[in-house]
Design a protein around this motif. Structure first.
Motif, PDB file in Angstrom:
ATOM      1  N   ALA A   1       5.815   1.972   3.382  1.00  0.00           N
ATOM      2  CA  ALA A   1       5.432   1.987   1.963  1.00  0.00           C
ATOM      3  C   ALA A   1       4.086   1.284   1.850  1.00  0.00           C
ATOM      4  CB  ALA A   1       6.481   1.281   1.126  1.00  0.00           C
ATOM      5  N   ALA A   2       3.045   2.064   1.862  1.00  0.00           N
ATOM      6  CA  ALA A   2       1.707   1.480   1.890  1.00  0.00           C
ATOM      7  C   ALA A   2       0.893   2.051   0.737  1.00  0.00           C
ATOM      8  CB  ALA A   2       1.054   1.818   3.229  1.00  0.00           C
ATOM      9  N   ASN A   3      -0.328   1.580   0.609  1.00  0.00           N
ATOM     10  CA  ASN A   3      -1.295   2.132  -0.331  1.00  0.00           C
ATOM     11  C   ASN A   3      -1.189   3.658  -0.212  1.00  0.00           C
ATOM     12  OD1 ASN A   3      -3.471   2.333  -2.023  1.00  0.00           O
ATOM     13  ND2 ASN A   3      -4.907   1.293  -0.653  1.00  0.00           N
ATOM     14  N   PHE A   4      -0.721   4.292  -1.261  1.00  0.00           N
ATOM     15  CA  PHE A   4      -0.147   5.643  -1.129  1.00  0.00           C
ATOM     16  C   PHE A   4      -1.082   6.701  -0.510  1.00  0.00           C
ATOM     17  CE2 PHE A   4       1.627   9.693  -2.499  1.00  0.00           C
ATOM     18  CZ  PHE A   4       2.913   9.561  -2.001  1.00  0.00           C
ATOM     19  N   PRO A   5      -2.321   6.837  -0.985  1.00  0.00           N
ATOM     20  CA  PRO A   5      -3.170   7.893  -0.409  1.00  0.00           C
ATOM     21  C   PRO A   5      -3.462   7.677   1.076  1.00  0.00           C
ATOM     22  CG  PRO A   5      -4.069   7.067  -2.460  1.00  0.00           C
ATOM     23  CD  PRO A   5      -2.998   6.117  -2.069  1.00  0.00           C
ATOM     24  N   ARG A   6      -3.520   6.421   1.472  1.00  0.00           N
ATOM     25  CA  ARG A   6      -3.769   6.166   2.898  1.00  0.00           C
ATOM     26  C   ARG A   6      -2.596   6.707   3.720  1.00  0.00           C
ATOM     27  NH1 ARG A   6      -7.483   5.612   0.676  1.00  0.00           N
ATOM     28  NH2 ARG A   6      -7.684   7.486   1.884  1.00  0.00           N
ATOM     29  N   GLY A   7      -1.387   6.430   3.269  1.00  0.00           N
ATOM     30  CA  GLY A   7      -0.204   6.942   3.965  1.00  0.00           C
ATOM     31  C   GLY A   7      -0.150   8.466   3.914  1.00  0.00           C
ATOM     32  N   SER A   8      -0.564   9.047   2.780  1.00  0.00           N
ATOM     33  CA  SER A   8      -0.531  10.512   2.641  1.00  0.00           C
ATOM     34  C   SER A   8      -1.464  11.167   3.646  1.00  0.00           C
ATOM     35  CB  SER A   8      -0.968  10.935   1.232  1.00  0.00           C
ATOM     36  OG  SER A   8      -0.103  10.419   0.280  1.00  0.00           O
ATOM     37  N   GLU A   9      -2.647  10.597   3.783  1.00  0.00           N
ATOM     38  CA  GLU A   9      -3.597  11.212   4.727  1.00  0.00           C
ATOM     39  C   GLU A   9      -3.053  11.136   6.153  1.00  0.00           C
ATOM     40  OE1 GLU A   9      -7.887  10.856   2.411  1.00  0.00           O
ATOM     41  OE2 GLU A   9      -7.517   9.507   4.091  1.00  0.00           O
ATOM     42  N   ILE A  10      -2.452  10.006   6.488  1.00  0.00           N
ATOM     43  CA  ILE A  10      -1.896   9.865   7.845  1.00  0.00           C
ATOM     44  C   ILE A  10      -0.815  10.917   8.076  1.00  0.00           C
ATOM     45  CG2 ILE A  10      -0.432   8.350   9.265  1.00  0.00           C
ATOM     46  CD1 ILE A  10      -2.100   5.992   8.125  1.00  0.00           C
ATOM     47  N   ALA A  11       0.044  11.101   7.067  1.00  0.00           N
ATOM     48  CA  ALA A  11       1.153  12.049   7.216  1.00  0.00           C
ATOM     49  C   ALA A  11       0.639  13.483   7.342  1.00  0.00           C
ATOM     50  CB  ALA A  11       2.091  11.924   6.012  1.00  0.00           C
ATOM     51  N   VAL A  12      -0.292  13.858   6.461  1.00  0.00           N
ATOM     52  CA  VAL A  12      -0.824  15.237   6.499  1.00  0.00           C
ATOM     53  C   VAL A  12      -1.574  15.465   7.818  1.00  0.00           C
ATOM     54  CG1 VAL A  12      -2.435  16.841   5.398  1.00  0.00           C
ATOM     55  CG2 VAL A  12      -0.909  15.432   3.987  1.00  0.00           C
ATOM     56  N   ASP A  13      -2.330  14.455   8.234  1.00  0.00           N
ATOM     57  CA  ASP A  13      -3.094  14.599   9.485  1.00  0.00           C
ATOM     58  C   ASP A  13      -2.154  14.714  10.690  1.00  0.00           C
ATOM     59  OD1 ASP A  13      -5.357  14.487   7.983  1.00  0.00           O
ATOM     60  OD2 ASP A  13      -5.892  12.422   8.523  1.00  0.00           O
ATOM     61  N   TRP A  14      -0.944  14.237  10.536  1.00  0.00           N
ATOM     62  CA  TRP A  14       0.034  14.342  11.629  1.00  0.00           C
ATOM     63  C   TRP A  14       0.714  15.705  11.626  1.00  0.00           C
ATOM     64  CZ3 TRP A  14       5.472  14.746  12.063  1.00  0.00           C
ATOM     65  CH2 TRP A  14       6.001  14.430  13.327  1.00  0.00           C
TER      66      TRP A  14
END
Ligand code: NAP
Length: 549
Positions: free
Chosen positions: A445-458
């Motif tokens: 549960a992190a700063n949301f857009p940062r986590g979103s980019e990591i997930a999409v990039d994965w």
């Protein structure tokens, strides 16, 4: 149900036509980036959203005072220098209207709107085993199919209302904060009730106290809060921020919660008490989450260190609230500072010094029912024009539970998660092939857009790998899922927040099965840095833990 043998015969996945290669559910922060990457890849993709327009959380949460606690410039997408160079954040912590404008700017700039469909809620999803496709049923009567479904439905997107008797009887206006009316609501001179004192209420209360004739806050449990210390961002400041965007995002990638705030590396006990207080004085005066995230690690691990920190913040509350009895009521006695998600505030405590604001201890005098003209507590009747339910969300699993999701063998995701979520890396669920979650349970549960980019990039290379190999199905292996669940569970060990009465542990007093003490492991609590390492290790290992077919 097909047996493996008949399935092998019946599977005609490559030839089976489907409407889309990928359907993304949710046009919020994660869905927007996801569709951008899918469009770039050239696959047939669309976004479905129940709302009438994009923005997700920022479309729904329009209450006065709504803003994020992330520094604005850490909240924007990092993938496009064009976007970074063109957008000017006007406040250090952007208010909801500006954030919604930002998301619209991104979507318009990248021409993504044509890939989005609004006003359509996915009600059911069934995995069709012979064709390796998902069949989606929408509330508008349509049925759509897709090879892959990527759900970006939001971790805090399903509002929960209390179950008070008489709620339908109220003759005034009442709503949950996530459904604040879109039309302007003039509260001038009105008698307003707010139920709840979570992060949302703590933002609303100071703003509407200035407008309302009388504001009555019903507090069941007090909440720790610390100053946001917001301010404008001038054009020269924005230029300076633009010049260091690379450093900003690199710092976020190094921090457990993906902010620029990095935990202090000193040992709490190595720093003399007077120096500790001076450090906290500095953090208390600084903008943002520093007081929470740049603090000593022991605050979250050690009862004694936490008690000292709590005493410090309690003193700050006493300094800000004139009536000592009221101050004591506002100081949490049942949990320590920072154990629940810390709300940041602007003049929250001072608001209780106003003559038109009353705080009701609704633990001592519980709300018994809503009446036609207000509400009744165990002590007295109140009359209101407006009742605001700031009562929180069915966190992380709520959005999934409200869609009838059926995986292999017709298994229901709702049933699988009845005791709490189980996932592989917070992205996949074994037995629910070709389904991906963005910002789902058991991610960091992190700063949301940062986590979103990591997930999409994965997920993008995984989809490309699947396409390149001619696979039509991917599914998390049961053993890998169990191992991730064990890692998630282990991440709570030793943390004081493992006892938090909050969404971190799945507590929600308005939902059956979410009672305090029945822990649901909703997040990977070790944080974003370790989480990103786990994702990378799985990808580098040829998508270890995932079976392709
Ligand atoms: P919340 O933190 O879950 O707070 C809900 C509040 O309502 C609590 O005070 C709760 O009391 C009270 N409540 C619930 N049911 C009640 C009932 N039946 N009777 C009396 N009181 C009741 O919800 P939230 O404030 O909406 O915040 C949820 C999360 O959204 C935050 O933790 C945060 O992650 C996110 N958020 C972020 C921001 C931001 O970025 N700045 C702003 C708002 C929200 P009890 O504690 O006694 O249950």
């Amino acid at each position: 149900m097909a047996t493996p043998a008949t399935q092998a015969k019946q599977r005609t996945p490559e030839t089976a036509p489907c409407d889309y290669d990928v359907i993304v559910i949710g046009a919020g922060v994660s869905g927007i980036y996801q569709i951008k990457r899918l469009v770039d890849l050239g696959v047939r993709a669309t976004v479905l959203d129940a709302n009438q327009d994009l923005g997700g959380t920022w479309y729904n949460n329009r209450y006065p005072g709504a803003r994020f606690d992330s520094e604005s410039y850490t909240y924007g997408y990092s993938f496009s220098s064009e976007l970074l160079n063109e957008w000017h954040w006007t406040e250090r912590f952007s208010p909801q209207p500006e954030t919604l404008r930002y998301l619209n700017f991104v979507v318009d700039k990248l021409k993504l709107r044509e890939h989005m469909q609004f006003g359509c809620r996915v009600e059911a999803m069934r995995f069709n085993e012979p064709t390796d496709t998902w069949q989606l049923s929408l509330n508008d009567g349509r049925a759509l199919s897709a090879r892959v479904v990527i759900a970006g439905m939001g971790p805090l997107s399903t509002p929960t209302l209390p179950k008070f008797a008489g709620m339908a009887d109220f003759k005034g206006i009442s709503f949950h904060t996530a459904n604040w009316p879109h039309a302007p609501l003039d509260l001038t001179g009105k008698r307003v009730a707010i139920i709840g004192t979570g992060a949302t209420a703590i933002q609303i209360i100071p703003v509407i106290a200035q407008q309302a004739g009388q504001l009555t806050v019903f507090q069941r449990r007090a909440n720790w809060a610390a100053p946001l210390n917001n301010g404008p961002i001038s054009a020269p400041e924005m230029a300076a921020i633009r010049a260091r965007y690379d450093d900003i995002f690199a710092a976020c990638a190094r921090s457990p919660a993906a902010f620029e705030h990095i935990p202090d590396s000193r040992r709490f006990y190595d720093v003399p008490p007077a120096e500790r207080r001076a450090f906290w004085d500095r953090l208390y005066a600084e903008p943002g989450f520093g007081i929470w995230l740049a603090n000593f690690a022991e605050i979250f691990l050690d009862e004694h260190a936490n008690a000292e920190m709590s005493a410090y913040i309690a003193d700050r509350i006493r300094q800000r609230v004139k009536d000592p009895a009221l101050a004591e009521l506002l100081i949490p006695k049942d949990h320590g500072f920072g154990i629940q998600r810390l709300p940041l505030e602007t003049n929250y405590f001072e608001t209780y010094n106003r003559d038109n604001v009353e705080l009701v201890n609704s633990k001592a005098t519980p709300i018994e029912r809503i009446t036609a003209t207000g509400l009744r507590t165990s002590e007295r009747d109140f009359e209101f024009d407006v009742i605001v339910y700031a009562t929180g969300f069915d966190a992380f699993t709520g959005a999934y539970d409200r869609v009838d999701i059926r995986g292999l063998g017709g298994q229901s995701l709702r049933d699988k998660w009845a005791e709490g979520p189980v996932t592989y890396l917070g992205m996949l669920v074994s037995g629910f092939p070709n389904m991906v979650m963005l910002g789902g349970p058991q991610t960091a549960a992190a700063n949301f857009p940062r986590g979103s980019e990591i997930a999409v990039d994965w997920i993008m290379p995984l989809l490309q790998h699947m396409q390149a190999q001619g696979h039509t199905r991917f599914d998390a292996q049961a053993g890998a899922e169990q191992a991730w669940f064990d890692a998630v569970k282990l991440s709570y060990q030793g943390l004081l927040m493992s006892k938090a009465q909050s969404w971190i542990t799945g507590y929600n007093s308005n939902l059956d099965g979410h009672e305090y003490g029945h822990t649901r492991y909703n997040i990977f609590a070790t944080g974003g840095v370790q989480y990103a390492r786990h994702l990378k290790a799985a990808a580098d290992g040829g998508y270890a833990g995932i079976a392709f077919a």
